[in-house]
Enzyme design. Structure first.
Site, PDB file in Angstrom:
ATOM      1  N   LYS A  14       0.805  -1.231   0.000  1.00 45.21           N
ATOM      2  CA  LYS A  14       0.000   0.000   0.000  1.00 45.21           C
ATOM      3  C   LYS A  14       0.837   1.281   0.000  1.00 45.21           C
ATOM      4  O   LYS A  14       0.390   2.332   0.463  1.00 45.21           O
ATOM      5  CB  LYS A  14      -1.004   0.047   1.157  1.00 45.21           C
ATOM      6  CG  LYS A  14      -1.833  -1.193   1.392  1.00 45.21           C
ATOM      7  CD  LYS A  14      -2.317  -1.896   0.146  1.00 45.21           C
ATOM      8  CE  LYS A  14      -3.476  -1.269  -0.551  1.00 45.21           C
ATOM      9  NZ  LYS A  14      -3.878  -2.129  -1.729  1.00 45.21           N
ATOM     10  N   SER A  15       2.042   1.185  -0.555  1.00 45.28           N
ATOM     11  CA  SER A  15       2.941   2.350  -0.557  1.00 45.28           C
ATOM     12  C   SER A  15       3.153   2.959  -1.934  1.00 45.28           C
ATOM     13  O   SER A  15       3.936   3.905  -2.073  1.00 45.28           O
ATOM     14  CB  SER A  15       4.309   1.939   0.008  1.00 45.28           C
ATOM     15  OG  SER A  15       4.175   1.449   1.316  1.00 45.28           O
TER      16      SER A  15
ATOM     17  N   TRP B 198       1.313   2.231  -8.740  1.00 49.13           N
ATOM     18  CA  TRP B 198       1.744   3.490  -9.381  1.00 49.13           C
ATOM     19  C   TRP B 198       3.073   3.271 -10.112  1.00 49.13           C
ATOM     20  O   TRP B 198       3.240   3.668 -11.277  1.00 49.13           O
ATOM     21  CB  TRP B 198       1.900   4.537  -8.280  1.00 49.13           C
ATOM     22  CG  TRP B 198       1.859   5.957  -8.721  1.00 49.13           C
ATOM     23  CD1 TRP B 198       1.783   6.424  -9.999  1.00 49.13           C
ATOM     24  CD2 TRP B 198       1.889   7.100  -7.859  1.00 49.13           C
ATOM     25  NE1 TRP B 198       1.754   7.788  -9.990  1.00 49.13           N
ATOM     26  CE2 TRP B 198       1.819   8.222  -8.696  1.00 49.13           C
ATOM     27  CE3 TRP B 198       1.964   7.283  -6.484  1.00 49.13           C
ATOM     28  CZ2 TRP B 198       1.836   9.521  -8.174  1.00 49.13           C
ATOM     29  CZ3 TRP B 198       1.977   8.560  -5.978  1.00 49.13           C
ATOM     30  CH2 TRP B 198       1.909   9.673  -6.809  1.00 49.13           C
TER      31      TRP B 198
ATOM     32  N   TRP C 277       5.112  -9.456  -9.230  1.00 42.95           N
ATOM     33  CA  TRP C 277       5.710  -9.597  -7.897  1.00 42.95           C
ATOM     34  C   TRP C 277       6.608 -10.836  -7.916  1.00 42.95           C
ATOM     35  O   TRP C 277       6.161 -11.924  -8.321  1.00 42.95           O
ATOM     36  CB  TRP C 277       4.630  -9.800  -6.845  1.00 42.95           C
ATOM     37  CG  TRP C 277       4.017  -8.551  -6.322  1.00 42.95           C
ATOM     38  CD1 TRP C 277       4.383  -7.888  -5.189  1.00 42.95           C
ATOM     39  CD2 TRP C 277       2.921  -7.802  -6.874  1.00 42.95           C
ATOM     40  NE1 TRP C 277       3.580  -6.772  -5.019  1.00 42.95           N
ATOM     41  CE2 TRP C 277       2.683  -6.705  -6.029  1.00 42.95           C
ATOM     42  CE3 TRP C 277       2.125  -7.957  -8.016  1.00 42.95           C
ATOM     43  CZ2 TRP C 277       1.680  -5.766  -6.276  1.00 42.95           C
ATOM     44  CZ3 TRP C 277       1.141  -7.021  -8.266  1.00 42.95           C
ATOM     45  CH2 TRP C 277       0.921  -5.942  -7.406  1.00 42.95           C
TER      46      TRP C 277
ATOM     47  N   HIS D  63       7.413  -7.141  -2.336  1.00 41.35           N
ATOM     48  CA  HIS D  63       7.147  -6.638  -0.983  1.00 41.35           C
ATOM     49  C   HIS D  63       8.052  -7.365   0.024  1.00 41.35           C
ATOM     50  O   HIS D  63       7.905  -7.160   1.233  1.00 41.35           O
ATOM     51  CB  HIS D  63       5.704  -6.942  -0.561  1.00 41.35           C
ATOM     52  CG  HIS D  63       4.623  -6.207  -1.300  1.00 41.35           C
ATOM     53  ND1 HIS D  63       4.687  -4.868  -1.603  1.00 41.35           N
ATOM     54  CD2 HIS D  63       3.405  -6.628  -1.745  1.00 41.35           C
ATOM     55  CE1 HIS D  63       3.561  -4.516  -2.217  1.00 41.35           C
ATOM     56  NE2 HIS D  63       2.781  -5.551  -2.318  1.00 41.35           N
TER      57      HIS D  63
ATOM     58  N   ARG E 127       5.976   5.215   2.161  1.00 36.57           N
ATOM     59  CA  ARG E 127       4.794   6.083   2.318  1.00 36.57           C
ATOM     60  C   ARG E 127       4.526   6.268   3.811  1.00 36.57           C
ATOM     61  O   ARG E 127       4.795   5.349   4.607  1.00 36.57           O
ATOM     62  CB  ARG E 127       3.584   5.423   1.650  1.00 36.57           C
ATOM     63  CG  ARG E 127       2.320   6.268   1.659  1.00 36.57           C
ATOM     64  CD  ARG E 127       1.153   5.532   0.997  1.00 36.57           C
ATOM     65  NE  ARG E 127       0.009   6.419   0.833  1.00 36.57           N
ATOM     66  CZ  ARG E 127      -1.192   6.024   0.427  1.00 36.57           C
ATOM     67  NH1 ARG E 127      -1.401   4.751   0.110  1.00 36.57           N
ATOM     68  NH2 ARG E 127      -2.188   6.887   0.306  1.00 36.57           N
TER      69      ARG E 127
ATOM     70  N   SER F 164      -4.983   2.743   4.023  1.00 31.29           N
ATOM     71  CA  SER F 164      -5.177   2.120   2.713  1.00 31.29           C
ATOM     72  C   SER F 164      -5.335   0.609   2.879  1.00 31.29           C
ATOM     73  O   SER F 164      -6.210  -0.018   2.269  1.00 31.29           O
ATOM     74  CB  SER F 164      -3.970   2.467   1.834  1.00 31.29           C
ATOM     75  OG  SER F 164      -4.097   1.883   0.566  1.00 31.29           O
TER      76      SER F 164
ATOM     77  N   PHE G 116      -3.342   9.847 -11.055  1.00 33.05           N
ATOM     78  CA  PHE G 116      -4.382   9.015 -10.446  1.00 33.05           C
ATOM     79  C   PHE G 116      -5.589   8.856 -11.364  1.00 33.05           C
ATOM     80  O   PHE G 116      -6.109   7.763 -11.561  1.00 33.05           O
ATOM     81  CB  PHE G 116      -4.761   9.641  -9.100  1.00 33.05           C
ATOM     82  CG  PHE G 116      -5.637   8.773  -8.251  1.00 33.05           C
ATOM     83  CD1 PHE G 116      -5.152   7.611  -7.675  1.00 33.05           C
ATOM     84  CD2 PHE G 116      -6.959   9.123  -8.004  1.00 33.05           C
ATOM     85  CE1 PHE G 116      -5.961   6.798  -6.872  1.00 33.05           C
ATOM     86  CE2 PHE G 116      -7.769   8.325  -7.201  1.00 33.05           C
ATOM     87  CZ  PHE G 116      -7.270   7.165  -6.636  1.00 33.05           C
TER      88      PHE G 116
ATOM     89  N   MET H 163      -4.935   6.585 -14.319  1.00 33.60           N
ATOM     90  CA  MET H 163      -4.832   5.181 -13.909  1.00 33.60           C
ATOM     91  C   MET H 163      -6.208   4.610 -13.574  1.00 33.60           C
ATOM     92  O   MET H 163      -6.491   3.455 -13.841  1.00 33.60           O
ATOM     93  CB  MET H 163      -3.871   5.031 -12.734  1.00 33.60           C
ATOM     94  CG  MET H 163      -2.413   5.127 -13.177  1.00 33.60           C
ATOM     95  SD  MET H 163      -1.251   4.941 -11.816  1.00 33.60           S
ATOM     96  CE  MET H 163      -1.634   3.310 -11.205  1.00 33.60           C
TER      97      MET H 163
ATOM     98  N   LYS I 205      -8.286   6.617  -3.010  1.00 31.81           N
ATOM     99  CA  LYS I 205      -8.274   8.090  -2.932  1.00 31.81           C
ATOM    100  C   LYS I 205      -7.008   8.676  -3.557  1.00 31.81           C
ATOM    101  O   LYS I 205      -7.032   9.746  -4.133  1.00 31.81           O
ATOM    102  CB  LYS I 205      -8.348   8.533  -1.481  1.00 31.81           C
ATOM    103  CG  LYS I 205      -9.733   8.491  -0.885  1.00 31.81           C
ATOM    104  CD  LYS I 205      -9.785   9.335   0.370  1.00 31.81           C
ATOM    105  CE  LYS I 205     -11.174   9.360   0.967  1.00 31.81           C
ATOM    106  NZ  LYS I 205     -11.178  10.000   2.292  1.00 31.81           N
ATOM    107  N   GLY I 206      -5.885   8.009  -3.350  1.00 32.08           N
ATOM    108  CA  GLY I 206      -4.631   8.471  -3.943  1.00 32.08           C
ATOM    109  C   GLY I 206      -4.155   9.800  -3.388  1.00 32.08           C
ATOM    110  O   GLY I 206      -3.658  10.652  -4.131  1.00 32.08           O
TER     111      GLY I 206
END
Ligand code: PPS
Length: 288
Positions: A45-46, A50, A78, A100, A122, A130, A221, A224, A250-251
């Site tokens: 979630k960081s 993106w 990943w 991750h 983040r 998030s 955002f 995307m 929300k970004g």
């Protein structure tokens, strides 16, 4: 499947069984890194998705085909998840790979190589928020429970990939000297163009002004959210309950303020300070 059955424990960290298997984790352990591989590393979630929008276009010298034709989890897989098994070996160089995994669990060929790394950090309070929403939408993740309960699990490292602090601190290892670029999600929000220019210099991939503009436009955002290859709309409803939350939610930075009570904030700050006390790291969010 109840909460307990959804995760496996891999070398001390919980991972969802739906996307990680013994085979995929073994594959990550034995993975043969190429010198020109590019790794994007994040605690969940960081800003992973993106980066999956930006880096493939830089690596293909501005060609937009990857983000127009391939879902993000295929275009930049990943390392530890199942799709990597049938994607990475055959992929031409330079390969873009996300992970991750904590630094301590990276394969030996990664440690021996000079393959470049971009590590995105983040604000952990926004990561937590998030993640809370993601746990309510993703059926393969444990139910988040109340926000208070979720916050305690986050601080105790009981969520995917363990403690945020261990992840961030582990990836600051001096062994990575000269091959890693650190950036924050917040810097990318503030100046995406500047971030793209940094990535292109770091990766030795010069880009024309026009290409930089295109990457910035495609990586915002709003774009995307409209890209079916990146907004997770291809994932079936049975996997993501889209009525509960959206993946590209929300970004923004600072949404934690809409979720944390004063008590949550105090509790978080005190554990965070303790876990980071001798880390010699200073982030923009440390003062508030
Ligand atoms: S995951 O599950 O680990 O792959 O998630 P990850 O992609 O790392 O993080 C998801 C959050 O990143 C936000 N995001 C963006 N923010 C700003 N601009 C762009 N272009 C962008 N793309 C993804 C996404 O909305 C999630 O954050 P929240 O706070 O939930 O909105």
């Amino acid at each position: 499947m109840n909460n307990e059955e959804k995760n496996l424990i891999y070398k001390g960290i919980p991972l969802p069984k739906e996307v990680h298997s013994a085979e995929s984790l073994k594959y990550a352990e034995d993975f043969q890194v190429r010198e020109d591989d590019v790794f994007v590393v994040t605690y969940p979630k960081s800003g992973t998705t993106w980066m999956q929008e930006i880096i493939p276009v830089i690596l293909s010298d501005g060609d937009l085909t990857p983000i127009q034709t391939m879902p993000n989890w295929e275009r930049m897989p990943w390392l530890e998840e199942m799709p990597a098994l049938h994607l990475l070996d055959a992929r031409p160089s330079p390969r873009g790979i996300v992970t991750h995994l904590p630094y301590r669990l990276m394969c030996s060929s990664f440690r021996q190589s000079k393959a470049k790394v971009i590590y995105v950090t983040r604000n952990p309070k926004d990561v937590l928020v998030s993640s809370f929403h993601f746990h309510s939408m993703a059926t393969f993740l444990e139910d988040p429970g109340t926000f208070d309960e979720f916050l305690e699990k986050f601080l105790a490292g009981k969520l995917l990939f363990g403690k945020w602090c261990d992840h961030v601190r582990g990836w600051r290892s001096s062994e990575l000297k000269g091959r890693v670029l650190y950036i924050t999600y917040e810097e990318m929000l503030e100046d995406l163009r500047g971030a793209v220019v940094k990535f292109s210099h770091f990766l030795g991939k010069p880009l024309s002004e026009e290409t930089i503009d295109t990457i910035v436009e495609k990586g915002c955002f709003k774009s995307m959210k409209n890209n079916t290859m990146s907004n997770y709309s291809l994932v079936p409803e049975g996997v993501f309950h889209k009525g509960k939350s959206e993946f590209l939610r929300k970004g923004v930075s600072g949404d934690w303020r809409n979720h944390f009570t004063a008590a949550n904030e105090e509790r978080f700050n005190s554990v965070y300070r303790e876990q980071m006390k001798d880390a010699d790291l200073k982030f923009p969010w440390d003062d508030n």
